[in-house]
Write an enzyme that holds these catalytic residues in place. Structure first.
Site, short mmCIF file in Angstrom:
data_model
loop_
_atom_site.label_atom_id
_atom_site.label_comp_id
_atom_site.label_asym_id
_atom_site.label_seq_id
_atom_site.Cartn_x
_atom_site.Cartn_y
_atom_site.Cartn_z
CD GLU A 36 51.02 49.59 24.78
OE1 GLU A 36 50.59 49.58 25.95
OE2 GLU A 36 52.21 49.44 24.48
NE ARG A 261 42.80 46.68 34.83
CZ ARG A 261 43.46 47.19 33.80
NH1 ARG A 261 43.82 48.44 33.80
NH2 ARG A 261 43.77 46.45 32.77
CE LYS A 271 46.36 45.46 26.06
NZ LYS A 271 46.47 46.64 25.23
P1 ATP Z 1 46.02 45.37 29.91
O1 ATP Z 1 46.42 45.51 31.35
O2 ATP Z 1 45.09 44.27 29.66
O3 ATP Z 1 47.18 45.36 28.98
P2 ATP Z 1 45.72 48.09 29.32
O4 ATP Z 1 45.00 49.06 30.17
O5 ATP Z 1 47.20 48.17 29.33
O6 ATP Z 1 45.18 46.67 29.64
P3 ATP Z 1 45.12 49.39 26.88
O7 ATP Z 1 45.15 48.87 25.52
O8 ATP Z 1 46.08 50.42 27.29
O9 ATP Z 1 45.25 48.15 27.84
O10 ATP Z 1 43.64 49.82 27.28
C1 ATP Z 1 42.78 50.55 26.44
C2 ATP Z 1 41.66 51.09 27.28
O11 ATP Z 1 40.93 50.02 27.87
C3 ATP Z 1 42.19 51.94 28.42
O12 ATP Z 1 41.40 53.12 28.50
C4 ATP Z 1 42.02 51.08 29.62
O13 ATP Z 1 41.81 51.86 30.76
C5 ATP Z 1 40.81 50.22 29.26
N1 ATP Z 1 40.84 48.95 29.95
C6 ATP Z 1 41.83 48.03 29.94
N2 ATP Z 1 41.55 47.00 30.76
C7 ATP Z 1 40.34 47.25 31.30
C8 ATP Z 1 39.49 46.56 32.22
N3 ATP Z 1 39.85 45.40 32.75
N4 ATP Z 1 38.31 47.14 32.53
C9 ATP Z 1 37.95 48.31 31.99
N5 ATP Z 1 38.69 49.01 31.13
C10 ATP Z 1 39.88 48.49 30.78
MG MG Z 2 48.20 49.97 28.70
#
Ligand code: ATP
Ligand code: MG
Length: 560
Positions: A36, A261, A271
């Protein structure tokens, strides 16, 4: 791709192998990385990027880069650009397969109409607060919305008017009609569309209704012909909904597989929290070298290969855990040990005068650029009567086991001579400002012909040839290993995570160093030239120290 860590085996690759054997998707493998664009990528995302792109490569498949841009209030075009740069820098290529969920908005809208026509979706007039109250809890079933049984015709009309902008923000939603008594709260008539008047970075003001992640994600996956939709564990409970949408719409049906994660010690990986650090001025920006973002790590001097090796090594599992940041540092050292040129620089200079060395003489000493890689060659380092050594390398009264320079003591200067301390000078406050030594001309190159030994070898620079530089030394951003576990993660910010030393002295060969260049400063660690650097004032970020705590941990674990 150049990887040191062998291809992992894990439950995801096992499932994919099974699907290939049973020809589930005609033997095809197609993954995607779906960020995102609401912030910069962090090392957790790197785990997902490495996983998705490597799996595609290993199985002869493809991996898409798809922006999950369904929430215009939080997303920005500059994040899209930063994310693309980061994925590329990590060494991955989506070729022509760059996609945006927003490109599918019209198609998603049509699928929503299809569900309304099937009696599987309805327009609901409950407020967000009311929806929450009606939803029930883990132990109590939800209650049906009074608007749940609207006719298909009425729903079609209202949904069209929602799109046309006839209703205020938040006044209505489109919801899937599933089961308010479901044990899985995600199945209790989840919201598919909400009204948000916000300008989208790609579609502008074209839309005032936006699909939720739960509705947009399966459809995006289906449209792109994804076979394996890999995501993190928090989406496990959303999988029945993912499957429900695709089944009800009769679309291509990828298999969603969840993994844990990545969490890393002494930092936060979210983020939202990272943005709080940026907005609150706790760090200088998303690319502050202390940040666990890809941009921060790049600026700090971490290498893409080390990050990839780390991600492959930690692997994937179904259980959350906290990985020690020293494992990542181990891979950084392992990579840089072989590739970084070794140079001499003094962080906290102390002047040394070689009293028996001629004033006007300059010698060019031969120095080895990297003993691990003879092809990196040698260079000349100037030596003269006045030098700088590290302040810590001299003690007026040496404690036990301190083998470096002290009154009367002889040590080796790297690539140069043995020197012996004959005197030292203090200022009025009692600080040592200068050390006087004699050198032994017989020891040129660092060995005594009579075979006598010294217990220490010091790095040094010639005072009149040295370049003055700034060094930035970093420590963990957080004092506790698991700041996310506390109520307010900001309570544990390390006040000493950055130390700036502005009077360092480095050898003259560094005059041509450019931002991004990496070096090992002998005995001090690995350093990377910062983007703030200028030829007049070089700035070096310490990437990592030389001390390898991880190797020690592993050793002691093996023993224990
Ligand atoms: P954040 O909580 O940091 O905002 P998010 O999951 O909302 O992370 P996205 O941009 O939606 O961020 O994530 C893109 C991809 O990266 C998704 O498939 C998510 O599952 C993966 N991802 C995000 N954080 C992690 C992590 N700590 N370890 C492994 N994969 C991750
Ligand atoms: Mg997300």
């Amino acid at each position: 791709m150049n990887n040191t860590v062998p291809t992992p085996t894990d439950f995801i690759r096992e499932m994919i192998r099974e699907d290939i054997r049973s020809s589930r998707y005609g033997g095809r493998v197609h993954t995607r990385f779906p960020p995102e664009p609401n912030g910069y990528l962090h090392i957790g995302h790197a785990k997902s990027i490495v996983l998705n792109f490597s799996i595609a490569e290993e199985f002869g498949g493809l991996c898409n880069l798809r922006f999950d841009d369904t929430n215009p209030t939080k997303e920005e075009a500059r994040y899209v650009e930063a994310i693309k740069e980061d994925v590329r820098w990590l060494g991955f290529d989506w070729q022509e397969r760059l996609y945006f969920a927003s490109d599918y908005f019209e198609q998603m809208y049509q699928y929503a109409i299809e569900l309304i026509k099937k009696g599987k979706a309805y327009v609901c007039d409950l407020s967000p607060e009311e929806i929450r109250r009606y939803r029930g809890t883990l132990t109590e079933p939800g209650r049906e919305s009074p608007y749940r049984n609207r006719s298909v015709q009425e729903n079609l009309e209202l949904f069209e008017r929602m799109r046309a902008g006839e209703f205020p923000d938040g006044s209505r939603t489109l919801r899937a009609k599933i089961d308010m008594r479901s044990g899985n709260i995600n199945m209790r008539d989840p919201v598919m569309y909400r009204i948000i008047r916000a300008e989208h970075h790609r579609t502008g003001k074209k839309w005032c209704i936006y699909p939720t992640y739960d509705f947009a994600h399966p459809i995006s996956d289906a449209i792109e012909g994804i076979t394996h939709s890999l995501c993190t564990l928090e989406f496990e409970d959303h999988r029945p909904l993912y499957d429900w949408f695709l089944r009800e719409l009769g679309l291509h049906h990828p298999r969603q597989i969840e993994f844990a994660r990545l969490n890393i010690s002494h930092t936060v990986l979210s983020k939202r929290k990272l943005k709080e650090l940026v907005d609150g001025g706790y760090v200088s920006g998303w690319d502050d070298p202390r940040m666990p973002t890809i941009a921060g790590m790049r600026r700090r001097g971490y290498t893409p290969k080390a990050i990839r090796d780390f991600c492959r090594r930690i692997g994937v599992s179904k259980r959350d855990n906290l990985v020690d940041v020293s494992l990542l540092e181990y891979y950084i050292r392992t990579d840089l040990n072989k590739t970084a040129m070794r140079v001499m620089g003094v962080l906290r200079p102390l002047r040394v005068v070689i009293v028996n060395y001629p004033e006007d003489r300059v010698e060019e000493m031969d120095a080895i650029n990297n003993p691990e890689d003879p092809s990196m060659g040698t260079r000349k380092v100037p030596f003269s009567r006045e030098l700088y050594i590290e302040r810590d390398d001299f003690r007026e009264e040496p404690p036990e086991k301190f083998y470096r320079l002290a009154p009367g003591r002889e040590v080796r200067l790297r690539y140069a001579y043995f020197i012996r301390c004959v005197d030292y000078v203090k200022d009025d406050d009692g600080n040592i400002v200068e050390v006087h030594c004699t050198y032994d001309p017989e020891t040129r190159g660092g060995n005594a012909p009579d075979g006598r030994k010294v217990k220490a070898t010091l790095h040094w620079v010639s005072a009149r040839h040295a370049i003055k530089a700034e060094a930035r030394l970093y420590d963990h951003l957080f004092l506790t290993p698991d700041p996310e576990a506390s109520e307010d993660f900001k309570d544990f910010i390390n006040p000493h995570s950055l130390i700036v030393l502005d009077s360092c002295m480095v050898e003259p060969s560094l005059k041509d160093a450019r931002p991004g260049d990496r070096y090992q400063f002998e005995r001090l660690g690995y350093f990377c030239v910062d983007k703030d650097s200028t030829p007049e004032r070089p700035v070096f970020n310490r990437i990592v120290t030389l001390r390898d705590t991880w190797a020690k941990i592993e050793k002691s674990q093996k023993k224990g």
